[in-house]
Design a protein around this motif. Structure first.
Motif, PDB file in Angstrom:
ATOM      1  N   ALA A 138       0.852  -1.195   0.000  1.00 60.20           N
ATOM      2  CA  ALA A 138       0.000   0.000   0.000  1.00 60.20           C
ATOM      3  C   ALA A 138       0.888   1.246   0.000  1.00 60.20           C
ATOM      4  O   ALA A 138       0.614   2.219  -0.708  1.00 60.20           O
ATOM      5  CB  ALA A 138      -0.915  -0.009   1.218  1.00 60.20           C
ATOM      6  N   TRP A 192      -3.932   0.374  -8.919  1.00 64.57           N
ATOM      7  CA  TRP A 192      -3.658  -0.444  -7.737  1.00 64.57           C
ATOM      8  C   TRP A 192      -4.423   0.077  -6.513  1.00 64.57           C
ATOM      9  O   TRP A 192      -4.981  -0.701  -5.747  1.00 64.57           O
ATOM     10  CB  TRP A 192      -2.152  -0.485  -7.440  1.00 64.57           C
ATOM     11  N   GLU A 207      -7.170   1.667  -6.436  1.00 69.53           N
ATOM     12  CA  GLU A 207      -8.589   1.315  -6.567  1.00 69.53           C
ATOM     13  C   GLU A 207      -8.828  -0.139  -6.204  1.00 69.53           C
ATOM     14  O   GLU A 207      -9.777  -0.471  -5.482  1.00 69.53           O
ATOM     15  CB  GLU A 207      -9.086   1.607  -7.997  1.00 69.53           C
ATOM     16  N   ARG A 208      -7.959  -1.011  -6.692  1.00 71.96           N
ATOM     17  CA  ARG A 208      -8.127  -2.434  -6.377  1.00 71.96           C
ATOM     18  C   ARG A 208      -7.956  -2.686  -4.882  1.00 71.96           C
ATOM     19  O   ARG A 208      -8.740  -3.385  -4.266  1.00 71.96           O
ATOM     20  CB  ARG A 208      -7.108  -3.302  -7.146  1.00 71.96           C
ATOM     21  N   LEU A 209      -6.927  -2.096  -4.299  1.00 70.53           N
ATOM     22  CA  LEU A 209      -6.673  -2.339  -2.875  1.00 70.53           C
ATOM     23  C   LEU A 209      -7.834  -1.828  -2.023  1.00 70.53           C
ATOM     24  O   LEU A 209      -8.236  -2.464  -1.048  1.00 70.53           O
ATOM     25  CB  LEU A 209      -5.368  -1.670  -2.425  1.00 70.53           C
ATOM     26  N   ASP A 230     -10.890  -1.621  -2.718  1.00 70.53           N
ATOM     27  CA  ASP A 230     -12.096  -2.432  -2.863  1.00 70.53           C
ATOM     28  C   ASP A 230     -12.178  -3.493  -1.766  1.00 70.53           C
ATOM     29  O   ASP A 230     -13.211  -4.133  -1.584  1.00 70.53           O
ATOM     30  CB  ASP A 230     -12.079  -3.156  -4.216  1.00 70.53           C
ATOM     31  N   ASP A 231     -11.063  -3.727  -1.105  1.00 69.59           N
ATOM     32  CA  ASP A 231     -10.953  -4.783  -0.112  1.00 69.59           C
ATOM     33  C   ASP A 231     -10.789  -4.133   1.265  1.00 69.59           C
ATOM     34  O   ASP A 231      -9.983  -3.203   1.402  1.00 69.59           O
ATOM     35  CB  ASP A 231      -9.707  -5.623  -0.467  1.00 69.59           C
ATOM     36  N   PRO A 232     -11.544  -4.561   2.266  1.00 72.40           N
ATOM     37  CA  PRO A 232     -11.477  -3.863   3.570  1.00 72.40           C
ATOM     38  C   PRO A 232     -10.070  -3.811   4.173  1.00 72.40           C
ATOM     39  O   PRO A 232      -9.633  -2.751   4.612  1.00 72.40           O
ATOM     40  CB  PRO A 232     -12.425  -4.682   4.452  1.00 72.40           C
ATOM     41  N   GLU A 233      -9.369  -4.939   4.143  1.00 71.38           N
ATOM     42  CA  GLU A 233      -8.011  -4.938   4.699  1.00 71.38           C
ATOM     43  C   GLU A 233      -7.090  -4.051   3.848  1.00 71.38           C
ATOM     44  O   GLU A 233      -6.247  -3.323   4.373  1.00 71.38           O
ATOM     45  CB  GLU A 233      -7.458  -6.372   4.740  1.00 71.38           C
ATOM     46  N   GLY A 234      -7.314  -4.106   2.541  1.00 74.04           N
ATOM     47  CA  GLY A 234      -6.515  -3.290   1.636  1.00 74.04           C
ATOM     48  C   GLY A 234      -6.720  -1.810   1.928  1.00 74.04           C
ATOM     49  O   GLY A 234      -5.769  -1.039   1.987  1.00 74.04           O
TER      50      GLY A 234
END
Lengths: 283, 312
Positions: free
Chosen positions: A107, A156, A158-160, A162-166
């Protein structure tokens, strides 16, 4: 604009040369140190594809650093003096680019890329009509590559997110990096900052660029559900003490400089071999 | 995920043997399981070696003594990862394992890779040992794989060999610089050479009579040259090069010339260590495999986020 054009490297006055240097050292050192950190991700990125992409980006930044250092070499500096024998305290990059990555903190890698490349786009934009042609010569190539970097980082993020941990990881990286990123808009030499504009090198003051940068990055992060540490009335966080540029660096920088000069020192080298052609002449 | 289903028209091994020639088979052919497994084993080993070689060389991006060298090293490490990517794809095309499975096996210590990449490399003057000699040895083997019977593997080799050519030039350039440098640089280069030379000779593996997988791979055209032939070709090319750069060939392992051929005294090589390495049990193996696995594990969360359907 041509009326106020500065002459070639050998004909500049002392004041003009020092002013160009104050501008270019910051650009060169930022690119160099950021690239150095990026290479830590080689063979460690989340996937083979992202490994290849980040390697590309690192090499682009190294290439940009080389373009800027070459310009300084026209003033008589050698690569050894610029990189391997310069006192680490004399480097002028923002400490933002020297901060180490925590293990696995992808991140940080993509957010750092996004914040940096957005700043880069703005500051290069303000140099497009610079009165020193050796600077404008370089802008086109660099801008094109940086826009691909920005796209990569945005995808990247945006993709990260999309995921709560990300998203949590991106938020943590934002809290840590954002105040440091502001130093990208700090002058390398506050005494020469006014001259950079007077001589027609940069078309806008750093403070204006910083404002534009915030107007892009804060809403973008917000759209991902990530809050930049900026208050409701737009007050920016305070710059960290060790933010680099004309101030002190963090302790991470001398350690990194020590590592990257290790072979050079152990072999008692006094110069650096050039193995590729001069990019100014390469086609 | 790979779907296995019964195919009535699968070729048998006799047919494969008969039809075996360079690039004879592709995913359109129904290859027997024995062939697909043998080819997977070979290509997976090759792909793993690219990744672990890159892992070994990555610290030298930072330690490069010039900006140009740094760029070249970064590009080299990137190329190796690209080769790994291509080769895993060629291996996947056999339908035995997915890339994920192969990368997991590598992280778990079950994936095999080249002997030379199990040893630590810490100093700049060691880098030509990999970037010149080992890559040069690999080039010998890879050039013959252009004629392997599994077309996707041969095809990957076209690009890989092209790029390896540049790597070897870069490795040779670093070596030339050290070999023509100060007395101390020459001494450091020589001592690195002495340490790595036996490992480099073992690169080609055991002599033919001990090789378990060779027979089948040879019959079905996966391999086109024996280990011994490859080592001959390597020694023919690289002994003169080593001498050209002023390197002294160590007395041991003894190498005799017999009727125009080099004969390496096999008993002078540490085969116990070689087999320990081959089973990933060497101390260095654990170090390389585990630290890479830890780095991969640390970014598992990002892979997980990537796998999530976009916009969900």
């Amino acid at each position: 604009m041509t009326a106020n054009q500065l002459p070639g490297p050998d004909e500049l006055t002392e004041r003009e040369r020092k002013t160009v240097e104050a501008l270019v050292f910051g650009l060169a050192d930022d690119e160099f140190v950021l690239a150095e950190r990026y290479t830590e991700w080689q063979v460690r990125a989340p996937t083979l594809e992202s490994d290849l992409a980040l390697s590309n980006i690192a090499q682009d930044e190294l290439g940009h650093a080389r373009l800027w250092y070459d310009l300084l070499e026209e003033f008589g500096y050698t690569e050894s003096e610029l990189l391997f024998e310069r006192d680490p305290a004399e480097f002028t990059h923002a400490a933002f680019v020297e901060l180490p990555f925590e293990e696995g903190d992808w991140a940080d890698a993509v957010l750092r890329g996004y914040l940096y490349d957005t700043a880069e786009q703005l500051r290069l934009g303000a140099l497009e009509d610079a009165s020193y042609p050796r600077i404008t010569d370089r802008i086109g190539k660099i801008t094109e590559e940086e826009s691909y970097h920005r796209e990569h980082a945005q995808n990247w993020l945006e993709r990260l997110c999309d995921d709560p941990e990300g998203r949590e990881n991106v938020q943590a990286a934002t809290d840590r990096l954002f105040p440091h990123a502001l130093a990208l808009f700090e002058p390398v030499d506050p005494d020469r900052e006014a001259a950079i504009q007077e001589l027609g090198l940069r078309s806008e003051p750093l403070a204006d660029l910083r404002e534009q940068w915030c107007a892009i990055t804060v809403p973008f992060l917000d759209s991902l559900g990530v809050r930049a540490p900026v208050s409701e009335d737009g007050t920016l966080p305070e710059l960290p003490d060790d933010h680099g540029r004309s101030s002190a660096h963090t302790g991470h920088w001398p350690a990194l400089h020590e590592e990257l000069t290790r072979t050079y020192r152990e072999l008692d080298r006094t110069d650096t071999p050039t193995i590729t052609s001069d990019p100014d002449h390469a086609q | 995920m790979i779907i296995h289903y019964k195919r009535p028209d699968v070729m048998n091994v006799e047919e494969v043997t008969e039809r075996a020639e360079p690039r004879a088979f592709s995913p359109q052919d129904d290859m027997p399981e024995e062939y697909r497994k043998a080819a997977t084993r070979m290509i997976q080993f090759h792909a793993n070696s690219e990744i672990m070689g890159a892992y070994l060389e990555r610290p030298f991006i930072r330690q490069s003594p010039s900006l140009d060298r740094k760029l070249a090293f970064s590009a080299k490490v990137q190329d190796e990862i690209g080769h790994g990517q291509l080769l895993y794809r060629a291996a996947e095309s056999l339908g035995i394992k997915t890339r994920e499975e192969m990368l997991d096996e590598l992280a778990a210590g079950d994936g095999k890779f080249l002997n030379c990449f199990h040893y630590p490399m810490t100093e700049w003057w060691e880098t030509p040992m990999i970037a010149f000699f080992v890559d040069g040895a690999a080039m010998r083997r890879q050039a013959t794989i252009k004629r392997t019977s599994w077309e996707p593997y041969a095809h990957a080799m076209d690009k890989i060999c092209f790029e390896e050519g540049f790597h070897i030039k870069h490795g040779e350039d670093i070596m030339r610089e050290l070999a023509t440098g100060t007395r101390r640089e020459r001494q450091l280069l020589q001592s690195a050479f002495e340490e790595w030379w036996p490992r480099i000779l073992q690169f080609f593996g055991p002599t033919d009579d001990q090789s378990t997988h060779h027979d089948f791979a040879d019959r079905v055209g996966l391999k086109t040259m024996s280990n011994d032939e490859l080592r001959q070709a390597f020694l023919n090319a690289y002994l003169p090069k080593a001498e050209k750069y002023g390197l002294e060939i160590p007395d041991e392992p003894r190498i005799r010339e017999e009727e125009g051929r080099y004969v390496v005294e096999e008993d002078d090589l540490d085969w116990e260590e070689f087999w320990e390495i081959a089973s990933n049990e060497y101390a260095g193996s654990h170090e390389q495999i585990d630290s890479r696995a830890a780095a991969q594990d640390a970014v598992a969360w990002a892979r997980k986020a990537l796998d999530r359907p976009h916009g969900s």
